[in-house]
Design an enzyme around this catalytic site. Sequence first.
Site, PDB file in Angstrom:
ATOM      1  N   ASP A 267       0.870  -1.151  -0.126  1.00  0.00           N
ATOM      2  CA  ASP A 267      -0.030  -0.072  -0.027  1.00  0.00           C
ATOM      3  C   ASP A 267       0.796   1.080  -0.091  1.00  0.00           C
ATOM      4  O   ASP A 267       1.684   1.462   0.692  1.00  0.00           O
ATOM      5  CB  ASP A 267      -0.744   0.101   1.270  1.00  0.00           C
TER       6      ASP A 267
ATOM      7  N   ASP B  23     -13.769  -6.312  -5.051  1.00  0.00           N
ATOM      8  CA  ASP B  23     -14.084  -6.495  -3.623  1.00  0.00           C
ATOM      9  C   ASP B  23     -15.428  -7.168  -3.401  1.00  0.00           C
ATOM     10  O   ASP B  23     -16.378  -6.592  -3.645  1.00  0.00           O
ATOM     11  CB  ASP B  23     -13.944  -4.809  -2.965  1.00  0.00           C
TER      12      ASP B  23
END
Lengths: 257, 220
Positions: free
Chosen positions: A12, A131
């Site tokens: 990330d 997702d």
Amino acid sequence: MGLAKRIIPCLDVDAGRVVKGVQFVDIRDAGDPVEIARRYDEQGADEITFLDITASSDDRETMVHVVEDVASQVFIPLTVGGGIRTIDDIRRMLNAGADKVGINTAAVSNPEFVGEASSKFGSQCIVVAIDARRVPSPGETGRWEIYTHGGRKSTGIDVIEWAVKMQGLGAGEILLTSMDRDGTRDGFDLELTRAVSEAVEIPVIASGGVGKLEHLTEGVTKGKADAVLAASIFHFGEHTVQEAKKEMQKAGIEVRL
Amino acid sequence: MASAIQIVAVIDYGSSNLRSVAKAIEHVASDRQKVIVTRDTNIITNADRVVFPGQGAMGDCMHNLIEQGLDAVIREAMATKPFFGICLGLQSLMDWSDEDGGVEGLGIIPGKVVHFPEDPRDAKTGERLKIPHMGWNQVKPVHDHPLWHGIEPGSRFYFVHSYYVIPKQKDVIAATTEYAIEFTSAVARGNVFAVQFHPEKSQHDGLQLLANFLVWDGSE
């Protein structure tokens, strides 16, 4: 012998810095994406994925420089996801040295964007990120819906139908994250992974929930994933990518060692 | 002429991964080699070596090559100097590709480009295989070649493709790879070497192959 199953560490990145605390014991700068990517490359990572979680669009330009720096030193495939909304966003990332881009929210708000992107740049560089969250289902088999905004907002779209649709529009690969498992370290949602992997002809990357090495193995053997993505298990120095591959090999999975 | 700067031209016809290819070559190039990403026919004609990369769809690739007048330059380069093709840079050398409803290639190496079979299965395990063929697979050289120097037979390289080449003359096959079937993953003929996989994304072995190309005199 044939194609190896892939292990993909995910980083990330916020405003050009790796966040969620990568903790290699001997690393000089745990926030430097180049140094961390090089480390994973040395460990035998098959690809590296960067998730740009930068909130402000001003800082997005920083991600382009991160990709440029990494791509001049690390010679394995690089994927960049997060904030990819326009054809121009894709072009900038590919020109910087990314090999694939992950499209998530932009695909949900405008599915045709995936078609446009794949006909422009080729399916090989278009990864559709999904997702998924499990929702109550009347039958015996599971049912999952697409969520956006970090798993907070339901769209009502069925995950399996969506995956097939994205394949039809030209997606080259699917990055499938279980939002129920993400961050839990309880392992992948194997039923979800398998359901999607068997429904499409394109490769599926399993993501969300890896807490130990056997979870990676299960993702392939039970989830039928073509690649497995993990973050914290590698970041905190608990395991190297190499260890993960040896574990998978012991289970009879073909890996690149 | 030992001190002269050598030009390595990377042909730019609008493909998407040129930067990756150029960066990898720059990484292994000597101080006396300059890598230029270009569509300038003069630079390509005068270059010492030519790299022809490619990604995406064959139809677009051929359209762009012809529109930019690069097809003639490629033919000329292939006849005269060390030439390295990557992915579509291999496929477009053939006569014909089934992609995009059928596309004529450059026809420099006799052969065709076809899609992997329907419902592909692993030949040994029967396991269902995904298309595109994406990831690290083994490359088995068919015979010795200077470009395989320092690379173990069976080393893994990064692939991403749904179509593969079938050369008409088997003696141009430089390597094969197994995915549902055994297909040609590298072709060699005289001063030409072309691969289906992506050496620029294949870590050490990929860089070794590119380094070998940069010192290759073009002979087999």
